[in-house]
Design an enzyme around this catalytic site. Structure first.
Site, PDB file in Angstrom:
ATOM      1  N   SER A 144       1.556 -11.432   7.211  1.00 60.03           N
ATOM      2  CA  SER A 144       2.415 -10.827   8.214  1.00 60.03           C
ATOM      3  C   SER A 144       2.719 -11.835   9.321  1.00 60.03           C
ATOM      4  O   SER A 144       3.233 -12.913   9.048  1.00 60.03           O
ATOM      5  CB  SER A 144       1.776  -9.538   8.734  1.00 60.03           C
ATOM      6  OG  SER A 144       2.700  -8.746   9.436  1.00 60.03           O
ATOM      7  N   GLU A 238       8.470  -2.880   1.562  1.00 54.57           N
ATOM      8  CA  GLU A 238       8.214  -3.354   2.932  1.00 54.57           C
ATOM      9  C   GLU A 238       9.488  -3.455   3.758  1.00 54.57           C
ATOM     10  O   GLU A 238      10.515  -3.919   3.257  1.00 54.57           O
ATOM     11  CB  GLU A 238       7.593  -4.750   2.895  1.00 54.57           C
ATOM     12  CG  GLU A 238       6.290  -4.847   2.164  1.00 54.57           C
ATOM     13  CD  GLU A 238       5.570  -6.133   2.483  1.00 54.57           C
ATOM     14  OE1 GLU A 238       5.574  -6.534   3.663  1.00 54.57           O
ATOM     15  OE2 GLU A 238       5.000  -6.727   1.554  1.00 54.57           O
ATOM     16  N   HIS A 268       3.057  -3.337   2.571  1.00 50.64           N
ATOM     17  CA  HIS A 268       2.820  -4.529   3.372  1.00 50.64           C
ATOM     18  C   HIS A 268       1.402  -5.066   3.170  1.00 50.64           C
ATOM     19  O   HIS A 268       0.428  -4.333   3.263  1.00 50.64           O
ATOM     20  CB  HIS A 268       3.041  -4.157   4.839  1.00 50.64           C
ATOM     21  CG  HIS A 268       3.032  -5.293   5.799  1.00 50.64           C
ATOM     22  ND1 HIS A 268       3.918  -6.336   5.732  1.00 50.64           N
ATOM     23  CD2 HIS A 268       2.254  -5.537   6.888  1.00 50.64           C
ATOM     24  CE1 HIS A 268       3.699  -7.174   6.728  1.00 50.64           C
ATOM     25  NE2 HIS A 268       2.683  -6.714   7.444  1.00 50.64           N
TER      26      HIS A 268
END
Length: 299
Positions: A144, A238, A268
């Protein structure tokens, strides 16, 4: 690869009450409480370290190679998260690769906005070099925001003329803080973790009045030439799918060796759920092949 596994994980994630758009201190406390419930496998050994002036945790399993290091950056929209919270996922990677893995506590916004995180990532890498670790035997990795930070660190290192690591492994990278990707809207109903409104709330915490399109903030807008090989993994459910797709396309256009690995129907950073999702373990296995092929061939 089980549809039932994916549906069960989606249900679990949707039951969570983590509001990433909420007040920062409350959000951090809720996140830390949530992550403390994730068990760390008993074979994972953790050692607090400080290198390059940056705190972190060395994570090893078994007797790791002394010559290879994965330098890891946790996620958390540059506002939450910690090295400790990433140990379970980092440990899975350490177990598969047989490498020493270091996960970093870089500074977070809003107390420490950009460029603090990039400075810490660069300092941590330079700390490894100062210990005598060869650049070509280091991999950067992250999930991320940590994936975006890994790319930003590569750019900063390249711009400074510092020897670059052998490769980088990016999970669901957050690389466009202008939030212009089509998937922000198109995948909002499918993503059980992130939403566009919460992301918009957090952007100012990191950008702090600067330019969200700055290449070191949003590497999707960078010239990526001369970066080392990249592996970009992402799930099709996502909101950040577009970030991964555009980063890989930009890398290919700039003649960077890149593998784009999209797994359908998963959320995610799905690799973090390898214990309950076959796709997560399979993705980490593919990442291990990528990392070992690039680092083990280093002189």
């Amino acid at each position: 690869m089980s549809k039932e596994q994916r549906e069960a994980l989606d249900a679990v994630l949707r039951q969570g009450d983590l509001d990433t758009g909420g007040e920062v201190l409350a959000l951090r406390a809720a996140f830390d409480e949530l992550m403390s419930q994730i068990p760390v496998a008993p074979d994972i050994r953790q050692t607090p370290i400080d290198f390059g002036g940056v705190d972190g945790i060395e994570v090893v399993v078994g007797e790791p190679s002394p010559d290879h290091v994965v330098l890891y950056f946790h996620g958390g929209v540059y506002v939450i998260g910690s090295a400790a919270a990433s140990v379970s996922l980092v440990g899975d990677l350490a177990r598969r690769t047989g490498y020493r893995t270091v996960t970093v506590d870089y500074r977070l916004g809003p107390e420490h906005p950009y460029p603090a995180a990039v400075e810490d990532a660069v300092s941590a890498y330079e700390g490894l070099l100062s210990q005598g670790v060869e650049a070509g035997r280091i991999a950067l990795a992250g999930e991320s925001a940590g994936g975006g930070l890994a790319v930003a660190a590569l750019l900063a290192l390249r711009n400074a003329g510092t020897p670059l690591p052998g490769c980088a492994f990016l999970m669901s990278p957050y690389v466009d803080l202008t939030l212009s990707g089509d998937s922000l809207a198109e995948r909002a109903a499918l993503d059980p973790i992130l939403g566009p409104d919460a992301l918009r709330t957090r952007v100012p915490d990191y950008v702090a009045g600067g330019d969200a399109a700055d290449p070191l903030v949003s590497p999707v807008y960078a010239d990526l030439r001369d970066l080392p090989p990249l592996l970009v993994q992402v799930g099709s459910h996502e909101v950040l799918l577009s970030d991964a797709l555009r980063l890989a396309a930009r890398a290919a256009s700039d003649e960077v060796a890149v593998i784009l690995d999209v797994t359908p129907g998963v959320p995610h950073v799905f690799q973090a759920y390898a214990a309950m999702l076959d796709e997560g373990g399979a993705a980490l296995d593919r990442a291990t092949t990528f990392l070992t092929s690039h680092l083990n061939g280093s002189a």
